[in-house]
Structure formats: C-alpha cells, structure tokens
Scaffold this motif. Structure first.
Motif, PDB file in Angstrom:
ATOM      1  N   GLU A  45       0.800  -1.213   0.000  1.00 27.61           N
ATOM      2  CA  GLU A  45       0.000   0.000   0.000  1.00 27.61           C
ATOM      3  C   GLU A  45       0.838   1.271   0.000  1.00 27.61           C
ATOM      4  O   GLU A  45       0.447   2.282  -0.579  1.00 27.61           O
ATOM      5  N   ASP A  46       2.007   1.241   0.660  1.00 27.44           N
ATOM      6  CA  ASP A  46       2.859   2.427   0.659  1.00 27.44           C
ATOM      7  C   ASP A  46       3.277   2.811  -0.753  1.00 27.44           C
ATOM      8  O   ASP A  46       3.529   3.982  -1.040  1.00 27.44           O
ATOM      9  N   ASN A  47       3.373   1.836  -1.643  1.00 29.99           N
ATOM     10  CA  ASN A  47       3.728   2.116  -3.030  1.00 29.99           C
ATOM     11  C   ASN A  47       2.520   2.531  -3.866  1.00 29.99           C
ATOM     12  O   ASN A  47       2.665   3.143  -4.919  1.00 29.99           O
ATOM     13  N   MET A  48       1.318   2.202  -3.408  1.00 30.28           N
ATOM     14  CA  MET A  48       0.108   2.584  -4.132  1.00 30.28           C
ATOM     15  C   MET A  48      -0.250   4.048  -3.914  1.00 30.28           C
ATOM     16  O   MET A  48      -0.731   4.727  -4.817  1.00 30.28           O
ATOM     17  N   TYR A  49      -0.007   4.528  -2.700  1.00 32.26           N
ATOM     18  CA  TYR A  49      -0.534   5.841  -2.311  1.00 32.26           C
ATOM     19  C   TYR A  49       0.595   6.796  -1.959  1.00 32.26           C
ATOM     20  O   TYR A  49       0.687   7.315  -0.854  1.00 32.26           O
TER      21      TYR A  49
END
Length: 416
Positions: free
Chosen positions: A43-47
């Motif tokens: 998720e850190d790479n998504m947002y």
C-alpha cells in the motif's frame, strides 16, 4: 465468501489514499514472482505523496526494463539505469547499470548463461538488443551496452557519503537534527545521507506498457542479514523481483545505489562501489575483489555506552570505524588488527565510515596500505601495514532469491 482483509494503519492514516485495492476472487496469491509490480500488494507504493512522485519522475526516463533469454528460454527480468551516453561514429552508445543476475547460468550461479541475449526496453516502449556487457558475480553488477540513433536520457549519479561525526558539542535543531555534521563535501559528486532520510527505489516492468515503478522508504543503519555482502546498504522500500538492478535515489532525484531484492526491505549497493569496480575493470581488464578479513561498523552506529567508552579512551576522536570481527588467518589478523580497534585513517585518508574505508581499499588488491588505529590501553595511534588480498573464486558473495510461492490472501496484507 471473500477472505477477510485486515485494515492497515497506512490505509487509515494515509491522506493520499484514493481507493482500496481491487478485490480478489481467489484465496491465494503468487508472491516473489517476476510478474509482480511494486504496488501489487504494497500500500505504501500505491498511495505515494506528490513530492515523492515528482522526485521519481526526475529519473523515470533513465530507468529501463531488461529481459534475458538463454536459447529460447526466459532467464531473468529486472531493471536498470542509463548512466552514460556518448556519441561514437555518428551513433550513440549508452551504458546501463544493472544486476549480473540478468546473465547468470540457472545451473551454475557464477557462470555466464549459455547463448544469453539481453533485450532493453525504454520508457517509451522502444527496445534494443544489448551489443555487449561486462559483469562481476562477486558484487552482482553488470554494465549493459546498447546503441541508438538518438541520445538517451542519462541519470544523475552521485557518490554516497554516510559518515557522521560523533561530537556531543554539535548543535541540534528544534527538530532534533544535527546541524554541524551534515555539510556537503567540497566535491559535488558526494551527497550526505543519514539514517531516516527519505529514499525511493525505482524500476520498470518488463512487459507492455513497461510501467514505471516506485517504492518510497527510509535509509537504515541495519544490516542485510540474508546477504553475506557486508558492503550493502539498506532501505525500508519494498520492491518486487523485477526491480532488481534498478536505482535508489535521494530526495533530489540523484542515483545513490543499485537495488537487490528482499521481501521485507531493499538492500542496495552504493554507487561508490559500483563505479569504483567499473573504473578498475576499465584500467586492469578485471574486477577488483578485495579481502581484508575485517567486519566493521561506523562509529556513529555504535550503542551509546560504546560511544561513551570510545570518548573516554580516545579523547578528541569523533570519526572512525569500529572493528567488530577479524577473520582468522586473514590479512587483518596477520598485521595484528583486533576486534574493538578504531580505524581512523587508511592510506593517508581520514576514515569516517565503513563505506569510505572500503572504497579506499577497493583498488588496492595486492598492495600494502597504511592503516592507523586507536586501541584501548594505548595513548597513541598504532600504524599498521595491511596487505590487501583478493577473494577466492570459491568464496564469492551469494545472492539468494526467495522462490515463487502461493500464500493466502490475508498473508499478502499482513506481511509477506
């Protein structure tokens, strides 16, 4: 019934979250696959915030995807960085820094794959077959060369300076940041990096439309325990296998390292080491693999009680490298270097980090270098002559990769 997914702290607190991940209609997922992108499960790479995206985009056109085949069989997929482009006889030759795993034999890890061919894919989908390549199994680096009719965009590459003075009199800002130890060197090729500083790991996917990938994180002092290459640095970024060989950049979009893969963090080889290895190869026709038998840590990374002991035993010493391990029958052991010694100079240069010490000896294989150490119980520095040996071919660094496996859908959100 869909499997239950736990809500993460990132999902609750990240103001840049735009939408949730797509629902899965399967109870299992394939992980550690070359088909995963950076944001498949992370998720850190998504947002990412806009600042991180803009920093990454400074470098995006210099980040390429690479795919190798042996015969007609796929061999490896990874990323790389264009670090040089020169005009030669009316055409342009570009050099791409990437991982030597691209070229390894699947049956003999320290041998070139039979009849290996490499295809390079640019940001716009243009592809080139590699004309030539150099490689070193020990540090797992490769230089792939391609030829084009037009010049290709080159990344800005800087040398990493992770040294920090240990001086209690240094001024500290209201944010708890040390003010006096992070002045830039006069040599503009060096950039400072301290633990907790933001970095971004980058890559490019190897299938159309060759998507650009980014993974933000923080620079860390911690060790990369799975790897026996002690010269690796570590960042908290989480990438996928196809990001191997891609760049790590600082907050200005400057390349400071090349990535490898671990499922929980990103090990990276500082550009200092990669560039020095390639320079040595150009001059001597082979790669340098120095052996001293020393495992050491930066003085600033020592526990506070150890720092107090150093300051008590060696007043005025604010930089250096603490020797932690000396291998038996090694060059360091033969000249009397001991665990607990503090290396303050090497070859006439002041030493403030293990990276700096290692880069100094990197091209000194077969030569003698003067090393100055401070030792508990001695009031004056000891000057020792260290003969730098070479790593045997049967002792090259190992570069393990986790195998593809199926995990439950919940595991991919908890932590794989």
């Amino acid at each position: 019934m869909q499997p239950l997914r736990l809500t993460s702290i990132t999902e609750i607190q990240n103001p840049w979250k735009r939408k949730g991940p797509e629902e899965s209609f399967s109870n299992t997922k394939l992980v550690h696959s070359f088909q995963e992108t950076f944001d498949t499960f992370i998720e850190d790479n998504m947002y990412m915030d806009l600042t991180t995206k803009l920093i990454a985009l400074k470098v995006s056109e210099s980040v390429v995807a690479l795919k190798s085949v042996t015969g007609n069989e796929p061999l490896f997929m990874c990323s790389g960085t264009i670090i040089e482009c020169v005009s030669i006889n009316g055409a342009y030759q570009s050099k791409i820094l990437t991982s030597a795993s691209l070229l390894r034999s699947p049956t003999s890890p320290n041998e070139l794959a039979q009849d290996v061919k490499v295809q390079v894919y640019l940001y716009d989908g243009t592809s080139f077959e590699a004309q030539d390549f150099l490689f070193d199994w020990h540090y797992n680096i490769a230089l792939v060369k391609i030829q084009s009719k037009q010049p290709l965009p080159v990344a800005v590459v800087r040398q990493l300076d992770d040294g920090i003075c240990v001086d209690p009199s240094q001024q500290v800002s209201n944010k708890g940041e040390i003010l006096s130890s992070f002045q830039l060197r006069s040599h503009s090729d060096y950039v400072k990096l301290r633990p907790g500083d933001s970095v971004v790991a980058l890559g490019r996917f190897h299938e159309e439309p060759y998507n650009f990938m980014a993974a933000p994180g923080k620079f860390s002092l911690d060790c990369c325990n799975r790897f026996n290459c002690k010269e690796l640095s570590k960042a908290s970024c989480k990438i996928s296998k196809c990001g191997i060989g891609g760049p790590v950049i600082n907050h200005r979009g400057e390349v400071i390292g090349m990535t490898f893969y671990h499922e929980l963090y990103t090990p990276f080889l500082p550009t200092n080491i990669a560039s020095k290895c390639l320079e040595f190869r150009d001059k001597h026709g082979k790669f340098s693999r120095p052996l001293t038998g020393i495992e050491a840590t930066n003085l600033h990374a020592a526990p506070v009680d150890k720092l107090e002991e150093v300051m008590k035993n060696f007043p005025g010493i604010i930089k250096g490298v603490i020797v932690e391990v000396v291998m038996p029958e090694s060059p360091a052991a033969s000249v009397g270097i001991l665990p607990g010694d503090l290396i303050i100079q090497c070859a006439g240069n002041n030493v403030q980090s293990f990276l700096e010490f290692f880069v100094i000896i990197l091209d000194k294989v077969g030569q003698s270098v003067e090393v100055m150490v401070m030792r508990k119980g001695s009031t004056v520095p000891l000057n020792l002559t260290l003969v730098v040996s070479e790593v045997n071919t049967d002792k090259l660094h190992r570069w393990p990769l986790p195998k593809e496996r199926w995990v439950s859908y919940e595991e991919t959100w908890l932590d794989i």
